[in-house]
Design a protein around this motif. Structure first.
Motif, PDB file in Angstrom:
ATOM      1  N   VAL A   1       0.837  -1.205   0.000  1.00  0.00           N
ATOM      2  CA  VAL A   1       0.000   0.000   0.000  1.00  0.00           C
ATOM      3  C   VAL A   1       0.872   1.256   0.000  1.00  0.00           C
ATOM      4  N   LYS A   2       1.931   1.272   0.797  1.00  0.00           N
ATOM      5  CA  LYS A   2       2.814   2.450   0.837  1.00  0.00           C
ATOM      6  C   LYS A   2       3.586   2.593  -0.476  1.00  0.00           C
TER       7      LYS A   2
ATOM      8  N   ARG B   1       8.408  -3.328  14.843  1.00  0.00           N
ATOM      9  CA  ARG B   1       8.872  -2.140  14.120  1.00  0.00           C
ATOM     10  C   ARG B   1       7.682  -1.213  13.879  1.00  0.00           C
ATOM     11  N   THR B   2       7.934   0.076  13.889  1.00  0.00           N
ATOM     12  CA  THR B   2       6.844   1.035  13.739  1.00  0.00           C
ATOM     13  C   THR B   2       6.431   1.185  12.278  1.00  0.00           C
ATOM     14  N   TYR B   3       5.215   1.685  12.092  1.00  0.00           N
ATOM     15  CA  TYR B   3       4.753   1.977  10.742  1.00  0.00           C
ATOM     16  C   TYR B   3       5.596   3.078  10.110  1.00  0.00           C
ATOM     17  N   LEU B   4       6.123   3.955  10.927  1.00  0.00           N
ATOM     18  CA  LEU B   4       7.007   4.999  10.389  1.00  0.00           C
ATOM     19  C   LEU B   4       8.298   4.368   9.869  1.00  0.00           C
ATOM     20  N   ASP B   5       8.846   3.385  10.604  1.00  0.00           N
ATOM     21  CA  ASP B   5      10.009   2.640  10.109  1.00  0.00           C
ATOM     22  C   ASP B   5       9.708   2.031   8.747  1.00  0.00           C
ATOM     23  N   LEU B   6       8.535   1.426   8.630  1.00  0.00           N
ATOM     24  CA  LEU B   6       8.152   0.763   7.383  1.00  0.00           C
ATOM     25  C   LEU B   6       8.048   1.772   6.243  1.00  0.00           C
TER      26      LEU B   6
ATOM     27  N   TYR C   1       9.439   4.698   5.932  1.00  0.00           N
ATOM     28  CA  TYR C   1      10.774   5.185   5.582  1.00  0.00           C
ATOM     29  C   TYR C   1      11.546   4.151   4.770  1.00  0.00           C
ATOM     30  N   ALA C   2      11.402   2.867   5.117  1.00  0.00           N
ATOM     31  CA  ALA C   2      12.117   1.817   4.381  1.00  0.00           C
ATOM     32  C   ALA C   2      11.619   1.727   2.940  1.00  0.00           C
ATOM     33  N   VAL C   3      10.308   1.887   2.737  1.00  0.00           N
ATOM     34  CA  VAL C   3       9.770   1.892   1.372  1.00  0.00           C
ATOM     35  C   VAL C   3      10.325   3.080   0.590  1.00  0.00           C
ATOM     36  N   CYS C   4      10.329   4.254   1.219  1.00  0.00           N
ATOM     37  CA  CYS C   4      10.884   5.452   0.556  1.00  0.00           C
ATOM     38  C   CYS C   4      12.338   5.236   0.176  1.00  0.00           C
TER      39      CYS C   4
ATOM     40  N   VAL D   1       5.817  11.566   4.653  1.00  0.00           N
ATOM     41  CA  VAL D   1       4.719  10.815   5.254  1.00  0.00           C
ATOM     42  C   VAL D   1       3.571  11.757   5.588  1.00  0.00           C
ATOM     43  N   GLU D   2       2.343  11.324   5.310  1.00  0.00           N
ATOM     44  CA  GLU D   2       1.148  12.086   5.667  1.00  0.00           C
ATOM     45  C   GLU D   2       0.280  11.227   6.589  1.00  0.00           C
TER      46      GLU D   2
END
Length: 325
Positions: free
Chosen positions: A191-192, A252-257, A259-262, A271-272
């Motif tokens: 999704v990200k 792991r946080t959703y923010l970690d995820l 950032y890893a996709v980016c 991120v929004e």
């Protein structure tokens, strides 16, 4: 020959690919449907595909099955048809367990981390059989998986005949190729990835509790290849039975995820945060983390893929390439 229910689905088809690569023969029980699920099998066709309504007749023919991997289920956490979920996730599981017990073959099945409900600390994610009755799932799907786990425990307590080997795996947040038919249940990684390809930032739900900051909701994300490794290790070690967590043991946080996709796409970390849908508020797991000591103690030694490495493999080997394993 190995029987895989749900074998054209996400985890089932990845397992099918690994067995096929090892020269194994498989029979799949599933509907291929109209969502392109056949593509999950295009590189490693099974010997047969049997529709679920024909399963009874197939089993009655006394096929030469060495093991059953029961991955088939209604897995939507928002499912509402209780009768259908019960028939699919409980009754069918009981039927297959009993058949494997009668034939004295291995039975490896998919449970779920959804059985843990609102658990919020690492110690609450215990896969001990003595902990099963303490769990309180938050949704119909999690409850159905929990009911079957409870039924298995009761079989053991009552001294009923069991399969030669049995293993229930409480899958945590699995991601990877061949999940594209899953619609709203597709992994957050995909999704990200799609968010960013559309030219926008990765979108994450705002927290629904003041105790957790936006983006700090944490899950145990596990690469689908690691899940297949665990299942095949169990198959290769038929002396091992039990109910086991199947995660990485790291939250792991959703923010970690995001950032890893980016990072894997080579874009800035944008991120929004958006409002959580009303139907999820109050029913959202803000933390999951598998206690992996039990399967480690049983002898499983392979290391698990880090979130960053798994996302990088998924994006650069599959999403940018052939898509399917």
């Amino acid at each position: 020959m190995i029987l895989i229910t749900g074998g054209s689905g996400f985890i089932g088809s990845y397992l099918q690919a690994e067995i096929h690569a090892r020269g194994g023969e498989t029979v799949i029980v599933d509907w291929l449907g109209h969502e392109g699920k056949w593509r999950n099998l295009q590189r490693h066709a099974p010997s047969r595909v049997i529709s679920p309504e024909n399963l009874d007749a197939f089993l009655a023919s006394d096929p030469d099955i060495k093991a059953v991997f029961h991955m088939g289920a209604i897995s939507e956490t928002t499912a509402t048809d209780g009768d259908l979920v019960w028939q699919t996730n409980v009754t069918l599981s009981q039927k297959l367990w009993s058949w494997c017990a009668e034939k004295d073959i291995s039975f490896i099945y998919a449970s779920s981390a959804a059985t843990y409900g609102a658990a919020s600390t690492r110690s609450e994610f215990s896969d001990s059989l003595s902990n099963v009755d303490n769990l309180r799932p938050l949704n119909l799907y999690g409850w159905s998986k929990h009911v079957f786990d409870q039924w298995v425990v009761k079989q053991l307590q009552d001294g009923k005949k069991t399969p030669k080997q049995w293993a229930g795996l409480k899958f945590f947040n699995v991601y990877g190729p061949n999940e594209y038919h899953k619609g709203k249940m597709i992994s957050v990684v995909k999704v990200k990835y799609d968010d960013i390809l559309k030219g926008g930032p990765a979108k994450l739900f705002k927290s629904d509790t003041s105790a957790v900051a936006d983006g700090q909701q944490a899950r145990d994300f596990i690469w689908v290849g690691d899940v297949a490794n665990v299942m095949l290790w169990l198959y290769e070690n038929p002396h091992v039975s039990g109910l086991f967590n199947c995660g990485t043991g790291i939250a792991r946080t959703y923010l970690d995820l995001a950032y890893a996709v980016c990072d894997s796409l080579g874009v800035s970390r944008a991120v929004e945060f958006i409002d959580m849908p009303a139907q999820l508020r109050g029913n959202y797991q803000n933390f999951t983390c598998a206690d992996m000591r039990k399967i480690r103690d049983a002898g499983y030694e392979k290391e698990f893929t880090s979130l960053e490495d798994g996302i990088n493999i998924y994006i650069n080997k599959f999403l940018k390439g052939p898509m399917y394993i």
